[in-house]
Scaffold this active site. Structure first.
Site, PDB file in Angstrom:
ATOM      1  N   LYS A  73      11.076 -10.908  -5.561  1.00  0.00           N
ATOM      2  CA  LYS A  73      11.768 -10.125  -4.660  1.00  0.00           C
ATOM      3  C   LYS A  73      11.780 -10.535  -2.972  1.00  0.00           C
ATOM      4  CE  LYS A  73      11.008  -4.757  -3.789  1.00  0.00           C
ATOM      5  NZ  LYS A  73      10.200  -3.764  -4.199  1.00  0.00           N
ATOM      6  N   SER A 148      12.670  -0.031  -5.771  1.00  0.00           N
ATOM      7  CA  SER A 148      13.161  -0.570  -5.047  1.00  0.00           C
ATOM      8  C   SER A 148      13.467  -2.223  -5.527  1.00  0.00           C
ATOM      9  CB  SER A 148      12.573  -0.888  -3.572  1.00  0.00           C
ATOM     10  OG  SER A 148      11.292  -1.473  -3.833  1.00  0.00           O
ATOM     11  N   SER A 172       8.327   1.209  -7.854  1.00  0.00           N
ATOM     12  CA  SER A 172       9.581   0.294  -7.750  1.00  0.00           C
ATOM     13  C   SER A 172       9.417  -1.090  -8.460  1.00  0.00           C
ATOM     14  CB  SER A 172       9.407  -0.258  -6.291  1.00  0.00           C
ATOM     15  OG  SER A 172       9.671   0.712  -5.264  1.00  0.00           O
TER      16      SER A 172
END
Length: 473
Positions: A73, A148, A172
């Site tokens: 990420k 996310s 997330s």
């Protein structure tokens, strides 16, 4: 999956270079549509793969993750490379050092092929707040992948990488894993170092793996966990091989279902049906399932959306146009600060900064932030009491399946409700895992449904063992 690829590399059935080229080919083929990646590091990945192949040729042993492609990420530092958090505020900013998890994986020879898209500064539940692109759910590209960590999740679910790293502040990792039909693990707070992870909310953020199987999650956790002197919140827990606990059985394990919480209004009928089937399957595999009470769990979401924006407002203060990334000139320092933040930060980030600043302000601190922290302690106490009776807590991962793009962007409260089952684990600091429990139809489309198990603090062994036994059967 990881073990199989590891054996193929060891036995010379495939080279790391060919493996990496294969996955880079999948990225080139699929990612223009899916939008999982913000950057692909082809040259560096192939260079790492060549070194691994050379090591194997010389007859040396290799680590379990060595030579295998993964993604991270884009809120994790990779030294000398751009890290954006999917925000214009950090566009062009290069990380000065490696995050601890990245450094450990580099040392093991794991092959980082790219950085993935996310909600801006990890604020969102759909990956729609990214300043750069939309990431699409591979099961239905008109729908969100969750967030996310949507980019990392889609990269794994679509076969663009073998596994990926995400971060989880309120679900997330787990919520997008549920939406996309893969496994997502949030370790106990402090189990994995946060050093080099760009903070959203420091008391909740936790790095964890997104994988195709529970066994793969155990393998990755074994590699990235352990004490880190660079992280003041890192727990004094030694690294261990979590795959040794995957026995394939769960006989006698006690699983609690918080009925009042699970049966609350707003949970889709299809989710309820799959969840009840999962409960029966756990019983059939030898688990003792019983109803439990988590009286304060219903307050986890409002508590989360007071505490998290408060920490966000503090952590975001550093992005001032002077030290990092974007800088917009103004008539003076203050004017430049305002203009930089106005230009660099998206609507959701601004909303949370304003909410948090309000909750921390002199007139409202006691009424909101202080009270929220007291209720957070009560939520933790709920889990302490529950774990005197049961070993694990079972809920759906999300109250719904993946929703269409744009369906919640105009109503932030609807978006926040996507996290209702996941935020409790972050508020209490316990480990939690999302794993596939079936599919549910929505407008004629079969979409994945995730189940969530929450374990005792630092008991990832039991959490992974039970989730793995369910998956195998």
């Amino acid at each position: 999956m990881i073990k199989k690829i590891h054996e193929q590399l060891k036995n010379g059935e495939v080279t790391s270079v060919d493996l990496v080229k294969g996955y880079l080919g999948v990225i080139k083929e699929k990612d223009q549509l899916l939008g999982a990646f913000l950057s692909v590091r082809e040259e560096q990945a192939l260079r790492t793969a060549e070194l691994v192949d050379e090591k194997i040729t010389q007859g040396h042993e290799i680590e379990m993750l060595e030579g295998i492609p993964f993604a991270a990420k884009d809120n994790m530092n990779v030294a000398g490379e751009e890290v954006t958090c999917a925000s214009k505020a950090l566009e062009g900013y290069k990380a000065p050092y490696d995050a601890t998890v990245i450094a450990r994986l580099k040392e093991m020879g794991a092959v980082l092929v790219g950085k993935t898209n996310m909600d801006e500064f990890a604020m969102g539940a759909s990956t729609e707040t990214s300043a750069y692109k939309k990431t699409k759910n591979p099961h239905d590209t008109s729908r969100v992948p969750g967030g996310s960590s949507g980019g990392s999740t889609v990269a794994v679910a679509s076969g663009e990488v073998v596994w990926a790293l995400g971060s989880d502040t309120g679900g997330s990792i787990r919520q997008p894993a549920g939406f996309c039909g893969i496994v997502g693990l949030k370790p106990t707070y402090g189990r994995v170092s946060r050093y080099g992870l760009i903070a959203m909310a420091s008391s909740c953020d936790q790095i964890g793996p997104l994988t195709n199987t529970v066994e793969d999650a155990a393998i990755v956790l074994s590699a990235i966990s352990g004490e880190d002197k660079m992280d003041a919140t890192s727990a004094q827990s030694p690294a261990k091989d979590y795959t040794k606990f995957l026995t394939g059985e769960m006989s006698g394990v006690r699983i609690g279902v918080p009925r009042a919480f699970v049966d609350a209004e707003g949970v889709d009928a299809g989710i309820r049906e799959r969840f009840e089937q999962a409960v029966e399957k756990f019983r059939g595999l030898g688990a003792r399932v019983e109803d439990i009470e988590l009286p304060y769990a219903k307050y986890a979401l409002p508590v989360y959306y007071i505490i998290i924006p408060s920490e966000v407002s503090s952590n975001m203060a550093r992005f001032d146009g002077i030290r990092f990334g974007l800088s917009v000139s103004g008539e003076n320092v203050t004017d430049g600060y305002f203009k930089t933040r106005a230009a660099g930060l998206g609507a959701e980030v601004k909303r949370r900064v304003m909410l948090g600043t309000y909750a921390l302000s002199a007139g409202y601190y006691d009424a909101y932030y202080k009270k929220a922290q007291k209720v957070r302690s009560l939520i933790r106490r709920d889990f302490e009491e529950a774990y005197k009776k049961v070993d694990l807590v079972l809920t759906p991962t999300s109250p719904e399946v993946a929703f269409p793009f744009g369906s919640k962007t105009e109503d932030p409260l609807k978006m926040y409700l996507s996290d209702i089952f996941t935020v409790t684990a972050n508020m209490a600091g316990v480990p939690a895992i999302s794993f596939p429990i079936g599919t549910s139809k929505d407008n004629g489309v079969d979409l994945p449904v995730g189940g969530q198990l929450m374990g005792k603090w630092f008991d990832e062994e039991n959490l992974l063992r039970v989730a793995d036994a369910y998956e195998r059967n």
